[in-house]
Motif scaffolding. Structure first.
Motif, PDB file in Angstrom:
ATOM      1  N   ASN A  42      51.391  45.212  34.230  1.00 34.96           N
ATOM      2  CA  ASN A  42      51.005  44.488  35.445  1.00 34.96           C
ATOM      3  C   ASN A  42      49.476  44.527  35.554  1.00 34.96           C
ATOM      4  OD1 ASN A  42      50.438  43.565  37.957  1.00 34.96           O
ATOM      5  ND2 ASN A  42      51.786  44.975  39.062  1.00 34.96           N
ATOM      6  N   PRO A  43      48.806  43.391  35.382  1.00 35.21           N
ATOM      7  CA  PRO A  43      47.345  43.417  35.370  1.00 35.21           C
ATOM      8  C   PRO A  43      46.719  43.696  36.740  1.00 35.21           C
ATOM      9  CG  PRO A  43      48.136  41.167  35.183  1.00 35.21           C
ATOM     10  CD  PRO A  43      49.348  42.041  35.160  1.00 35.21           C
ATOM     11  N   ALA A  44      47.542  43.719  37.785  1.00 38.14           N
ATOM     12  CA  ALA A  44      47.001  44.020  39.110  1.00 38.14           C
ATOM     13  C   ALA A  44      46.592  45.482  39.218  1.00 38.14           C
ATOM     14  CB  ALA A  44      48.041  43.691  40.186  1.00 38.14           C
ATOM     15  N   ASP A  45      47.241  46.358  38.415  1.00 39.28           N
ATOM     16  CA  ASP A  45      46.897  47.780  38.492  1.00 39.28           C
ATOM     17  C   ASP A  45      47.013  48.493  37.147  1.00 39.28           C
ATOM     18  OD1 ASP A  45      49.607  47.920  38.115  1.00 39.28           O
ATOM     19  OD2 ASP A  45      50.074  48.662  40.136  1.00 39.28           O
ATOM     20  N   GLY A  46      47.330  47.760  36.097  1.00 34.30           N
ATOM     21  CA  GLY A  46      47.414  48.352  34.758  1.00 34.30           C
ATOM     22  C   GLY A  46      48.699  49.128  34.487  1.00 34.30           C
ATOM     23  N   SER A  47      49.663  49.087  35.432  1.00 34.45           N
ATOM     24  CA  SER A  47      50.892  49.865  35.237  1.00 34.45           C
ATOM     25  C   SER A  47      51.855  49.155  34.280  1.00 34.45           C
ATOM     26  CB  SER A  47      51.589  50.091  36.586  1.00 34.45           C
ATOM     27  OG  SER A  47      51.969  48.848  37.140  1.00 34.45           O
ATOM     28  N   GLY A 372      29.557  37.414  38.572  1.00 40.28           N
ATOM     29  CA  GLY A 372      29.237  38.006  37.274  1.00 40.28           C
ATOM     30  C   GLY A 372      29.801  39.391  37.051  1.00 40.28           C
ATOM     31  N   ASN A 373      30.537  39.926  38.036  1.00 43.42           N
ATOM     32  CA  ASN A 373      30.972  41.322  37.920  1.00 43.42           C
ATOM     33  C   ASN A 373      32.480  41.505  37.900  1.00 43.42           C
ATOM     34  OD1 ASN A 373      28.277  42.545  38.242  1.00 43.42           O
ATOM     35  ND2 ASN A 373      28.426  41.580  40.270  1.00 43.42           N
ATOM     36  N   ARG A 374      32.867  42.607  37.262  1.00 46.00           N
ATOM     37  CA  ARG A 374      34.229  43.096  37.442  1.00 46.00           C
ATOM     38  C   ARG A 374      34.295  43.679  38.852  1.00 46.00           C
ATOM     39  NH1 ARG A 374      37.492  47.925  34.155  1.00 46.00           N
ATOM     40  NH2 ARG A 374      39.423  47.621  35.337  1.00 46.00           N
ATOM     41  N   VAL A 375      35.395  43.449  39.551  1.00 47.14           N
ATOM     42  CA  VAL A 375      35.554  44.006  40.904  1.00 47.14           C
ATOM     43  C   VAL A 375      36.921  44.670  41.030  1.00 47.14           C
ATOM     44  CG1 VAL A 375      33.952  42.434  42.067  1.00 47.14           C
ATOM     45  CG2 VAL A 375      36.332  41.730  41.748  1.00 47.14           C
ATOM     46  N   ARG A 376      37.106  45.412  42.122  1.00 52.62           N
ATOM     47  CA  ARG A 376      38.376  46.103  42.410  1.00 52.62           C
ATOM     48  C   ARG A 376      38.779  47.055  41.291  1.00 52.62           C
ATOM     49  NH1 ARG A 376      41.725  44.208  46.188  1.00 52.62           N
ATOM     50  NH2 ARG A 376      43.583  44.518  44.928  1.00 52.62           N
ATOM     51  N   GLU A 377      37.787  47.648  40.642  1.00 53.58           N
ATOM     52  CA  GLU A 377      38.079  48.523  39.502  1.00 53.58           C
ATOM     53  C   GLU A 377      38.944  49.706  39.927  1.00 53.58           C
ATOM     54  OE1 GLU A 377      34.565  49.114  37.158  1.00 53.58           O
ATOM     55  OE2 GLU A 377      35.631  50.390  35.720  1.00 53.58           O
ATOM     56  N   THR A 379      41.472  49.826  41.602  1.00 54.06           N
ATOM     57  CA  THR A 379      42.916  49.552  41.580  1.00 54.06           C
ATOM     58  C   THR A 379      43.519  49.822  40.211  1.00 54.06           C
ATOM     59  OG1 THR A 379      42.541  47.268  40.887  1.00 54.06           O
ATOM     60  CG2 THR A 379      42.682  47.646  43.264  1.00 54.06           C
ATOM     61  N   GLY A 380      42.657  49.926  39.181  1.00 54.98           N
ATOM     62  CA  GLY A 380      43.169  50.018  37.811  1.00 54.98           C
ATOM     63  C   GLY A 380      43.447  48.649  37.219  1.00 54.98           C
ATOM     64  N   GLY A 381      43.232  47.587  38.034  1.00 54.40           N
ATOM     65  CA  GLY A 381      43.520  46.221  37.589  1.00 54.40           C
ATOM     66  C   GLY A 381      42.289  45.531  37.019  1.00 54.40           C
ATOM     67  N   TYR A 382      42.487  44.268  36.584  1.00 54.17           N
ATOM     68  CA  TYR A 382      41.451  43.553  35.832  1.00 54.17           C
ATOM     69  C   TYR A 382      40.978  42.324  36.623  1.00 54.17           C
ATOM     70  CZ  TYR A 382      44.344  46.236  32.610  1.00 54.17           C
ATOM     71  OH  TYR A 382      45.092  47.221  32.023  1.00 54.17           O
ATOM     72  N   TYR A 383      39.995  42.537  37.464  1.00 54.42           N
ATOM     73  CA  TYR A 383      39.547  41.450  38.346  1.00 54.42           C
ATOM     74  C   TYR A 383      38.097  41.073  38.045  1.00 54.42           C
ATOM     75  CZ  TYR A 383      43.585  43.003  41.122  1.00 54.42           C
ATOM     76  OH  TYR A 383      44.849  43.359  41.545  1.00 54.42           O
ATOM     77  N   ILE A 384      37.823  39.776  38.049  1.00 53.32           N
ATOM     78  CA  ILE A 384      36.441  39.319  37.878  1.00 53.32           C
ATOM     79  C   ILE A 384      36.129  38.313  38.974  1.00 53.32           C
ATOM     80  CG2 ILE A 384      34.840  38.062  36.373  1.00 53.32           C
ATOM     81  CD1 ILE A 384      36.267  39.204  33.992  1.00 53.32           C
ATOM     82  N   GLU A 385      34.944  38.449  39.577  1.00 58.60           N
ATOM     83  CA  GLU A 385      34.607  37.532  40.668  1.00 58.60           C
ATOM     84  C   GLU A 385      34.208  36.165  40.113  1.00 58.60           C
ATOM     85  OE1 GLU A 385      31.389  39.267  42.916  1.00 58.60           O
ATOM     86  OE2 GLU A 385      30.317  39.823  41.108  1.00 58.60           O
ATOM     87  N   PRO A 386      34.311  35.125  40.950  1.00 61.69           N
ATOM     88  CA  PRO A 386      33.877  33.805  40.525  1.00 61.69           C
ATOM     89  C   PRO A 386      32.417  33.886  40.074  1.00 61.69           C
ATOM     90  CG  PRO A 386      34.804  33.705  42.733  1.00 61.69           C
ATOM     91  CD  PRO A 386      34.758  35.145  42.346  1.00 61.69           C
TER      92      PRO A 386
END
Ligand code: NAP
Ligand code: MG
Length: 500
Positions: A42-47, A372-377, A379-386
């Motif tokens: 689950n890419p929302a938290d890496g589980s 330009g950044n990864r965000v919500r790190e 959470t363990g998930g994979y998020y990138i801002e617009p």
């Protein structure tokens, strides 16, 4: 399932899901012959969500045999089209009846916002099956205007055994664009989902079976592209492949076809689509919102993303202000929160690829205007801002290579001719858009752009009635509309002598 409305509702439902994890062959869920599995994340938290059967060439042999036997038996291929229609309509209805479960599986598996999977992915998938079901008992064959001593019949026949290989960005929808025409025309199919997104394919195979699609006609085989995908591509008894994915793998499939049995290919590949905004665009505010949606929707993981924004120099500053305002509305969040409009990137590898390109844009001298950044790190998930780069030149990597993430490259131009030159200076030709109030400019630009779709004063308009596919290295063959039938059928000519 009761109706889910809040994040907690969706989490509760997720906790109670019964996930299908085995390949679906001949109407049954089966383990890989090797017994191997791979994990779905689950890419929302890496589980880890599930362990899925990791099939290989041995399983492919087995599934092709089953599909061939089903095809030759005529149980589906020779069924009256009106009957196939009714079965497929039942299948589409079952998708709609199970919309909540399917949407949840899709969101958990690939990080898409639940509001999109419930409102777009699942209903549009069912609509595709329905559309082709309704079509198939309304298309007629032909009699040629030949010498009257002979009757020349032109009939459309299914290919036989069809492989369907799809990517992870719209797992069920890309599959359904192909399942609709392939099944409606009587083929037996072997669906190979991307290994990062197998869950909905497995669940709908079961729904198809419940709807009455005979055993062996609709199979799902899970496993990596390098094993299962390649084995389908190289198989001597697979008649055709409907593929959506990268240009690189599309080229490999052509090689496999050449090395094996010259199987028919339809290739829906990558893009780097130009979105051209002229100074006389009718509504710059609307154009900016559409441009942001065109690149940030689905986390930018879209083949037809408007990833190159071409803006006329005279309105550049004004338009960039509107763009950063519009971009601010796309905020990455928890995919299962019904308020979230932008979810997680599909996996760590894809996130790293997007971050690499953001770094390259800076190295090459483009200006990082927004994000330009990864965000919500946390959470363990994979998020990138617009992310928006301006001062991009079209020869930079971020203007030439498909990033498949929320990264926009802004390029300026002086006049329409220059815009067209830049627009066409790419190996791809999937989609494009032009914003102008001048009718002649709109028509001339639409003609001059080498792409399968041109949007005028909109971005992303779509429905089942129009074909979708690419020019150049964006592939060939068309999904959707009546033209999609060409991919899964062949024409037979029968000459009947009327004078002997
Ligand atoms: P991908 O890497 O090309 O994979 C697509 C599918 O091919 C997956 O199921 C993959 O399996 C399989 N595959 C990988 N290597 C293979 C091989 N050697 N032989 C046979 N099959 C193989 O693409 P992706 O990363 O999943 O998806 C992103 C790409 O799809 C982008 O380029 C995007 O533009 C394109 N796309 C195009 C459209 C369109 O309509 N034109 C729509 C959506 C996406 P595994 O992943 O399990 O290894
Ligand atoms: Mg996953």
């Amino acid at each position: 399932m009761s109706a889910a409305e809040t994040l907690d509702d969706w989490r509760d439902l997720a906790g109670g899901l019964d996930i299908r994890t085995k390949a679906f062959i001949n109407g049954e869920f089966v383990d890989a012959a090797s017994g191997e599995t791979y994990t779905s994340i689950n890419p929302a938290d890496g589980s880890v969500i599930a362990s899925i059967a990791s099939c290989d060439a041995e399983d492919v042999d087995r599934v092709v045999k089953v599909a061939r036997d089903a095809f030759e038996s005529g149980v589906w291929s020779q069924m009256a089209p009106a009957r196939r229609k009714r079965v497929l309509q039942k299948f589409a209805q079952k998708m709609r009846d199970n919309r909540q479960e399917l949407a949840l599986l899709e969101s958990l598996d690939v990080g898409k916002p639940i509001r999109d999977t419930t409102r777009i992915d699942i209903p549009a998938s069912a609509a595709s099956i329905d559309w082709f079901a309704e079509l198939v008992d309304k298309v007629y064959d032909q009699i040629a205007p030949s010498d009257p001593a002979f009757l020349g019949m032109i009939t459309r026949e299914p290919l036989g055994v069809v492989g369907i290989i799809v990517p992870w960005n719209f797992p069920l929808l890309m599959a359904s664009w192909k399942l609709g025409p392939a099944l409606a025309t009587g083929n037996s199919v072997i669906l190979k989902p991307a290994s990062v997104s197998s869950l909905t394919a497995l669940r709908v195979a079961e729904l198809a079976s419940e709807a009455g699609i005979p055993d062996g006609v609709f199979n799902v085989i899970t496993g990596s592209g390098s094993k299962v995908g390649m084995a389908i591509g190289m198989h001597m008894d697979v008649d055709g492949i409907g593929f959506t994915g990268s240009t690189e793998v599309g080229k490999q499939l052509m090689q496999y076809a050449g090395q094996s049995n010259l199987k028919r290919l339809g290739l829906e590949l990558g893009g780097k689509s130009p979105n051209i905004v002229l100074a006389d665009a009718p509504d710059l505010g609307y154009a900016a919102k559409a441009a942001c949606f065109g690149i940030f929707f689905n986390q930018g993981e879209i083949c037809n993303a408007g990833s190159r924004l071409l803006v006329q120099e005279s309105i550049k500053d004004e338009f960039m202000e509107l763009m950063t305002k519009a971009a601010a509305r796309h905020v990455p969040g928890e995919p299962l929160d019904p308020g979230t409009q932008m979810g997680a990137i599909v996996d760590q590898g894809q996130m790293d690829k997007v971050l690499y390109y953001i770094g390259e844009g800076q190295n090459e001298g483009a200006n990082l205007l927004y994000g330009g950044n990864r965000v919500r790190e946390e959470t363990g998930g994979y998020y990138i801002e617009p992310t928006i780069f301006d001062n991009v030149s079209n020869d930079m990597k971020i203007a030439q290579e498909e990033i498949f993430g929320p990264v926009l490259s802004v390029i300026t131009f002086k006049d329409v001719d220059e815009a067209i030159t830049i627009a066409n200076d790419t190996i791809f030709g999937l989609a494009s858009a032009v914003w102008t109030s001048n009718l002649a400019t709109a028509h001339k630009t639409a003609r001059a752009i080498k792409a399968g779709t041109v949007w005028i004063n909109n971005y992303d308009q779509a429905d089942m009635t129009v074909p979708f596919g690419g020019y150049k290295q964006s592939g060939f063959g068309r999904d959707k509309s009546i033209h999609a039938l060409d991919k899964y059928t062949q024409l037979k000519t029968t000459w009947i002598n009327l004078e002997v």
